[in-house]
Write a protein that holds these residues in place. Sequence first.
Motif, mmCIF file in Angstrom:
data_model
loop_
_atom_site.group_PDB
_atom_site.id
_atom_site.type_symbol
_atom_site.label_atom_id
_atom_site.label_comp_id
_atom_site.label_asym_id
_atom_site.label_seq_id
_atom_site.Cartn_x
_atom_site.Cartn_y
_atom_site.Cartn_z
ATOM 1 N N UNK A 133 0.976 17.562 -22.727
ATOM 2 C CA UNK A 133 -0.152 16.651 -22.590
ATOM 3 C C UNK A 133 -1.445 17.415 -22.372
ATOM 4 N N UNK A 134 -2.533 16.877 -22.902
ATOM 5 C CA UNK A 134 -3.881 17.356 -22.606
ATOM 6 C C UNK A 134 -4.739 16.127 -22.321
ATOM 7 N N UNK A 135 -5.361 16.080 -21.157
ATOM 8 C CA UNK A 135 -6.292 15.008 -20.817
ATOM 9 C C UNK A 135 -7.442 15.621 -20.039
ATOM 10 N N UNK A 136 -8.501 14.839 -19.831
ATOM 11 C CA UNK A 136 -9.563 15.247 -18.927
ATOM 12 C C UNK A 136 -9.290 14.616 -17.575
ATOM 13 N N UNK A 137 -9.414 15.415 -16.521
ATOM 14 C CA UNK A 137 -9.157 14.919 -15.173
ATOM 15 C C UNK A 137 -10.000 15.708 -14.187
ATOM 16 N N UNK A 138 -10.241 15.107 -13.021
ATOM 17 C CA UNK A 138 -10.980 15.800 -11.975
ATOM 18 C C UNK A 138 -10.083 16.846 -11.332
ATOM 19 N N UNK A 139 -10.665 17.989 -10.987
ATOM 20 C CA UNK A 139 -9.869 19.096 -10.460
ATOM 21 C C UNK A 139 -9.548 18.926 -8.979
ATOM 22 N N UNK A 140 -10.165 17.958 -8.308
ATOM 23 C CA UNK A 140 -9.866 17.701 -6.912
ATOM 24 C C UNK A 140 -10.407 16.328 -6.558
ATOM 25 N N UNK A 141 -10.144 15.883 -5.337
ATOM 26 C CA UNK A 141 -10.651 14.592 -4.874
ATOM 27 C C UNK A 141 -12.054 14.711 -4.309
ATOM 28 N N UNK A 142 -12.611 15.918 -4.277
ATOM 29 C CA UNK A 142 -13.988 16.116 -3.822
ATOM 30 C C UNK A 142 -14.935 16.087 -5.012
ATOM 31 N N UNK A 143 -16.236 15.905 -4.724
ATOM 32 C CA UNK A 143 -17.225 15.912 -5.787
ATOM 33 C C UNK A 143 -17.384 14.543 -6.424
ATOM 34 N N UNK A 187 -3.592 8.453 -11.024
ATOM 35 C CA UNK A 187 -3.483 9.415 -12.120
ATOM 36 C C UNK A 187 -4.844 9.939 -12.541
ATOM 37 N N UNK A 188 -5.850 9.814 -11.688
ATOM 38 C CA UNK A 188 -7.204 10.205 -12.063
ATOM 39 C C UNK A 188 -7.621 11.525 -11.430
ATOM 40 N N UNK A 189 -7.395 11.710 -10.143
ATOM 41 C CA UNK A 189 -7.890 12.881 -9.434
ATOM 42 C C UNK A 189 -6.706 13.800 -9.137
ATOM 43 N N UNK A 225 -9.755 5.170 -3.330
ATOM 44 C CA UNK A 225 -10.362 5.777 -2.154
ATOM 45 C C UNK A 225 -9.637 7.089 -1.862
ATOM 46 N N UNK A 226 -10.382 8.194 -1.874
ATOM 47 C CA UNK A 226 -9.805 9.524 -1.645
ATOM 48 C C UNK A 226 -10.472 10.154 -0.434
ATOM 49 N N UNK A 227 -9.645 10.634 0.484
ATOM 50 C CA UNK A 227 -10.175 11.239 1.714
ATOM 51 C C UNK A 227 -9.481 12.568 1.956
ATOM 52 N N UNK A 228 -10.278 13.623 1.925
ATOM 53 C CA UNK A 228 -9.792 14.959 2.248
ATOM 54 C C UNK A 228 -10.900 15.645 3.027
ATOM 55 N N UNK A 229 -11.494 16.697 2.466
ATOM 56 C CA UNK A 229 -12.665 17.276 3.123
ATOM 57 C C UNK A 229 -13.887 16.394 2.913
#
Length: 455
Positions: A121-131, A324-326, A398-402
């Motif tokens: 598979x190849x898709x575009x996705x965010x590399x982390x939950x930050x940003x 399946x996004x971040x 909703x994503x919560x990390x740093x």
Amino acid sequence: MQINFAYKLVNRSGIALLGIFYALPVSLYASTEITPRITATQTLFSNTTIASDENGQLTSISPGFIYQINQHKSQFLFDYTFNQERYTGLNIDKDEESHNLSMLYNITHISDHWTSQVLSNIIRASVSSDGVQSFDSLINATNTKELRTSAVKTELTRDFQQIFSLNTQLLADYADFEDLESTDSVGFKLFLDNKLSLKKLFWRTELSSIKTNSSVDSEQLNSILVGLNYRFTTKYSAFINSKVDDTSDDKLYEKATIVGLNWFLHRNSFINIGAGVRGSDNSYSLSSRFNRKRLELSVNYNETVTSSRNEVITQFADETGVINTFQSLNIIPVLQKKTDVKLLFTGKKSSLSVSYSSVRKIIEDTDSPEENTKALNLSLSRKLSFKSSVEFKYQVQDSRSSEENEVTDFRFVYNRNMSKKMKLIAELIHSTQDSNILENEYDLKMFKIGISTAF
């Protein structure tokens, strides 16, 4: 040219070569089909951030094709799209190129005993939950990259004297983000039970060992599970499972014991519920499904020792992941507590789909913060006529990390079949991100109209 480039991206893993090797012998009785297609979309948008207030246009051209081979003991599917996007009206006009690829190859070597599967598979996705996050638009997302994954699995199944069942799986996979470090893993899984004996008391055992490598580190995850089941009737049974995970994190090296009940309501409905302890903490499990003529409901909860990277590979393999996004390719062992709720109602002209997922990843052996992600997806569709339909979509994650980021996305979609192979799609979209980092926030409104045709 773009197709060759996409092939090289997949081929980096080396796993895709195995799929091509399997695909070489094509039977004279094989059904082969190739379907070229192209989609042209024009988008008007208004985008507000803390730094700017922009109005512009996005022109997108997306050629692609689907290639399929169906044989008696094998199926091959290759789906590729090249996306060319031209933005105007922004502070800086820009072009974007991206690739979407999905390859699936299933082969049966020996019927009912030996099968293999290859995925890429190849898709575009965010590399982390930050940003800055986005579900599918590159206007705001600043940390999206092409995520490339490949996996191969070969599986052996054998029953012995109508008493024992043995299942063995050999696994290998590869994953990376463009311009970032690559990761790979190899391992095996083994399942053995005597359920076929039809005795009231039966046992099962599961053993797995997976080694994951990155450019800077490696992790080994070994697991063993032993379970006992007792059948009271054909509908009720009790179970006790004990599992131990061995990782580089000593705090995760704890025995988890669950005691529970299985209840088979009817053919397609069941409830498996359990409770117990993991080390000094309480632990729970739930797996359930209810099916009626037009209604399907499933509720699941599990606690597993895994990694963020492993979850990415798993989602691509089963295509059931709500979140399946971040994505993240972190190989550090984590204790993951995951809840999934899915509801589907299908009527003659209308359908309703609701899904909720909550994932909590506890990282014991580092100073990294916990990763907590919650997602809600709602889709309501209705057929207006034989040729047209409308759909309302609502997504929030909703994503919560740093950082603390919440993306909300509303969509109203109109679909119309202009002909047998041509479709018109119009969308109204309102997408926002709220964050504790002001630079991450945006308010995006879009109107899209596109035509898609196949040849």
